[in-house]
Design a protein around this motif. Structure first.
Motif, PDB file in Angstrom:
ATOM      1  N   THR A 301      51.979 -82.463 -17.554  1.00 21.37           N
ATOM      2  CA  THR A 301      52.772 -83.533 -16.938  1.00 21.37           C
ATOM      3  C   THR A 301      52.670 -84.815 -17.756  1.00 21.37           C
ATOM      4  OG1 THR A 301      52.289 -82.570 -14.779  1.00 21.37           O
ATOM      5  CG2 THR A 301      53.165 -84.800 -14.803  1.00 21.37           C
ATOM      6  N   ASN A 315      59.733 -91.302 -10.443  1.00 19.01           N
ATOM      7  CA  ASN A 315      59.098 -90.006 -10.167  1.00 19.01           C
ATOM      8  C   ASN A 315      60.054 -89.039  -9.477  1.00 19.01           C
ATOM      9  OD1 ASN A 315      56.654 -90.742 -11.328  1.00 19.01           O
ATOM     10  ND2 ASN A 315      55.853 -91.586  -9.412  1.00 19.01           N
ATOM     11  N   GLU A 316      60.899 -89.551  -8.594  1.00 15.67           N
ATOM     12  CA  GLU A 316      61.834 -88.677  -7.875  1.00 15.67           C
ATOM     13  C   GLU A 316      62.837 -88.044  -8.837  1.00 15.67           C
ATOM     14  OE1 GLU A 316      65.055 -88.845  -4.175  1.00 15.67           O
ATOM     15  OE2 GLU A 316      63.829 -90.594  -4.655  1.00 15.67           O
ATOM     16  N   LYS A 318      62.369 -87.557 -12.064  1.00 16.83           N
ATOM     17  CA  LYS A 318      61.623 -86.592 -12.885  1.00 16.83           C
ATOM     18  C   LYS A 318      61.467 -85.273 -12.150  1.00 16.83           C
ATOM     19  CE  LYS A 318      58.804 -89.874 -15.512  1.00 16.83           C
ATOM     20  NZ  LYS A 318      57.433 -90.378 -15.723  1.00 16.83           N
ATOM     21  N   ARG A 319      61.109 -85.345 -10.868  1.00 15.93           N
ATOM     22  CA  ARG A 319      60.936 -84.112 -10.078  1.00 15.93           C
ATOM     23  C   ARG A 319      62.247 -83.341  -9.997  1.00 15.93           C
ATOM     24  NH1 ARG A 319      57.481 -87.307  -6.835  1.00 15.93           N
ATOM     25  NH2 ARG A 319      59.217 -87.808  -5.426  1.00 15.93           N
ATOM     26  N   ASN A 323      62.725 -79.605 -11.388  1.00 20.82           N
ATOM     27  CA  ASN A 323      63.194 -78.550 -10.478  1.00 20.82           C
ATOM     28  C   ASN A 323      64.448 -77.865 -11.028  1.00 20.82           C
ATOM     29  OD1 ASN A 323      61.134 -79.076  -8.685  1.00 20.82           O
ATOM     30  ND2 ASN A 323      62.357 -80.422  -7.381  1.00 20.82           N
ATOM     31  N   THR A 333      56.488 -73.639 -13.840  1.00 22.46           N
ATOM     32  CA  THR A 333      55.312 -74.404 -13.438  1.00 22.46           C
ATOM     33  C   THR A 333      54.085 -73.500 -13.369  1.00 22.46           C
ATOM     34  OG1 THR A 333      56.678 -75.914 -12.138  1.00 22.46           O
ATOM     35  CG2 THR A 333      54.321 -75.895 -11.664  1.00 22.46           C
TER      36      THR A 333
END
Length: 666
Positions: A301, A315-316, A318-319, A323, A333
């Motif tokens: 990460t 961060n949102e 990036k997630r 995904n 992952t």
């Protein structure tokens, strides 16, 4: 029109899947200077471990097989009507400045066509050969060269125009509100036309439009401004904008659909994550992370945060990107059992060809089993499918210690004492199992028994075959339903032979259809592909499992005599060696906490005084538990059965330990 220049490097192929559409046209450019079977020469002079034919196969398979559209279209080109399958691929040649004459160029182009058709006959109806050859020499800007380039460009433009006008989806009327929606989501607006309108729309873009949006956010925007009439029209509109290249519309089966409004931005981020550039200078920690990524195919990460730093993502976002990449199997992952807060990502495309594979001198290796499809059904399995398979196997076996190399991976199946090696071998997946030699014959035999049990009962090769078939159905929908098979190599001519060509009533006798000779296949023996033997071994395994299950039932359900009868039957069919018990004892002694050793000894019906002496002695917790188990084994002798210990552990509420032992027995 929207024109994208996809990176030609093989590492980028996997990132293209979200952007491909059956309603698009593709121009496939090849270097006419080289033979189709030559190794690819990059712009910086590096020779790749891939031929031009393999590169073409990668591209054509990604473009054509990745689309489920079976529609055809009729285009009027070259003064004639010809039917084509979608999507359309136009062949164009480069490096015309490197050929000796116009006839030489024509001959090379025709030869390329013939060899491509021979290698990939399934794709003939998708491909249009333009016979256009561009002069790419940047230092040659003579009048003749500029005129030739202009003629080639106009010719290519006319070909593209003819196909575009014939595309089915281009013939439908489109509501003007869909184009307004495209303006809101992505299309830049020229403020010189109407400054007030452009200012109003830009305010909406600033407050309501993001680079990644959910379907609910887009629907709310469309509803507020009257740009769609119901959910069905919204889906149709987003699909249309996806085909035009205005947005990326990704539909998820059980989750919220995703819309990416800045396509170029997403492509740049994908490439930033999976492409290793020159080793970074400065931080030694980042350099270590870089080395780990290039050597193992795994990134942390922290490294992703480093390479994406220039994009200033929250961060949102990036997630959401991670995904999306995981959904397309661009990465996988890996959760570290010892550190749940830190996770790594498996990205096999990072692996460099020069990294040496593992040494096998200390291992017994099985013969290679090949998994794939008949040439007439699927002529080529691209690297993207292979890497998806590796990720899927990693999830299946939860193997975070997998060793990764260029087009090769080695998984350790700890419960079965062996490794599984999965390689990409041209158009097939090659599979081997191996295990380390042991100098002690008794231990070696235990390992061999465990390996045979794994191959016959758990069938890791069948797991791989099913996963490959499932991935192909999803990622190559054009060929959904094609039959995945096992193949062995003919020892006479080296061609692959389907398992279906096994001679009946002979355990491992095969008939090669290429050289028409019979040969004995060690692969059939090693992988236990003889149905009669498999059925017999599986029945014995199920019988032992059923008997063990009966033994673990409540004591009130069976009387002592029946219990002894079951125990005797199990001991006859499943004689475990001392070494096998030692593995079980080691797990129990390691995992059992506190002062539970004394309770275990009493429940095993061992003498109180002997259990008490062991527990009061100056021994570690591990040694106390281990000695009690050895005492039980010595006293019960031939009547010993590990299932008795499992039952007692469950009565002691030590279910996790009991489950681990049961998994070893499985």
């Amino acid at each position: 029109a929207k024109i994208w220049d996809f990176g030609g490097q093989s590492i980028y192929h996997v990132t293209h899947q979200p952007f491909l559409s059956g309603n698009s046209m593709y121009i496939l450019v090849f270097n006419i200077e080289h033979n189709i079977h030559d190794r690819v020469l990059t712009r910086d002079g590096q020779l790749l471990n891939m031929t031009y034919l393999q590169s073409m196969q990668e591209w054509l398979t990604s473009i054509i097989s990745g689309n489920a559209n079976q529609d055809k279209m009729t285009a009027t080109i070259d003064n004639g009507k010809v039917e084509y399958s979608l999507p359309i691929v136009i062949l164009v040649a480069s490096h015309g400045d490197c050929i000796t004459s116009e006839q030489d160029g024509t001959d090379r182009f025709l030869k390329f066509e013939r060899e491509l058709k021979a290698a990939m006959p399934r794709y003939k109806s998708n491909i249009y050969s333009s016979r256009i050859i561009f002069n790419c020499n940047p230092d040659d800007n003579s009048i003749a060269t500029l005129a030739a380039r202009d003629r080639c460009s106009k010719c290519l433009h006319e070909i593209m125009k003819s196909f575009v006008q014939s595309l089915p989806f281009m013939c439908h009327d489109i509501p003007i509100r869909w184009h307004i929606m495209a303006t809101l989501l992505h299309t830049p607006l020229d403020s010189s036309n109407d400054e007030a309108v452009s200012s109003f729309i830009n305010r909406i873009k600033d407050t309501r439009v993001h680079k990644i949006m959910t379907i609910d956010e887009v629907q709310s925007l469309a509803t507020d401004f009257g740009l769609c009439q119901g959910n069905d029209e919204l889906i149709a509109m987003l699909s249309y904008l996806h085909d035009l290249g205005e947005v990326i519309f990704y539909r998820q089966a059980n989750e919220c659909d995703i819309i990416v409004t800045d396509v170029d931005w997403l492509l740049r981020i994908f490439r930033a994550i999976i492409k290793l550039h020159d080793c970074p200078t400065g931080s030694l920690e980042i350099q270590d992370l870089y080395d780990e990524a290039s050597q193992t195919g795994k990134i942390s990460t922290k490294y992703i945060d480093y390479v994406l730093g220039i994009y200033h993502l929250n961060n949102e976002t990036k997630r959401s990107i991670i995904n999306l990449m995981e959904t397309y199997d661009i990465l996988c992952t890996i959760k570290n059992d010892s550190d749940q807060d830190e996770c790594h990502f498996f990205i096999p495309y990072l692996l460099r060809p020069e990294v040496e594979p593992f040494g096998m001198s200390q291992y017994y290796e099985s013969d290679t089993l090949y998994i794939g499809y008949e040439y007439s059904a699927i002529p080529y399995i691209p690297d993207g499918i292979y890497y998806c398979l590796l990720s899927s196997c990693l999830k299946q076996w939860n193997n975070t210690d997998v060793e990764l190399y260029y087009r090769c991976a080695k998984y350790y199946l700890q419960k079965d004492d062996h490794y599984i090696i999965i390689k990409k071998d041209k158009s097939h997946i090659a599979v081997q199992y191996c295990y380390e030699h042991n100098d002690q014959p008794e231990i070696e035999q235990v390992i061999i028994n465990n390996v045979e049990n794994s191959i016959i009962v758990k069938q890791p090769h069948e797991v791989i075959k099913k996963k490959l078939s499932s991935i192909v159905d999803v990622r190559m929908p054009k060929f959904k339903g094609a039959v995945c098979q096992y193949y062995v190599k003919c020892c006479q001519c080296g061609e692959l032979v389907s398992q279906r060509n096994k001679v009946q009533s002979h355990e491992n006798l095969m008939r090669c259809l290429s050289c028409r000779k019979l040969f004995k296949s060690q692969t059939i023996i090693d992988w236990k592909l003889c149905k009669e033997e498999n059925c017999k071994r599986k029945k014995n395994y199920k019988r032992k499992k059923q008997l063990a299950k009966r033994l673990k039932q409540n004591d009130n359900c069976v009387d002592g005599n029946e219990n002894n009868q079951i125990q005797s039957t199990i001991n006859k069919s499943n004689k475990e060696s001392l070494l096998e018990y030692q593995k079980h004892f080691d797990i129990i002694a390691t995992e059992l906490k506190g002062n539970s050793a004394f309770s275990l000894g009493i429940k095993l019906h061992l003498p109180d005084n002997e259990v008490d002496d062991i527990c009061k002695g100056d021994l570690s917790r591990y040694r106390k538990t281990y000695k009690i188990l050895r005492l039980w084994l010595n006293r019960t002798g031939k009547q010993a059965d590990i299932n008795q210990v499992i039952t007692i552990l469950k009565h002691m509420n030590e279910n996790l330990i009991a489950n681990k032992i049961e998994e070893m027995l499985d």
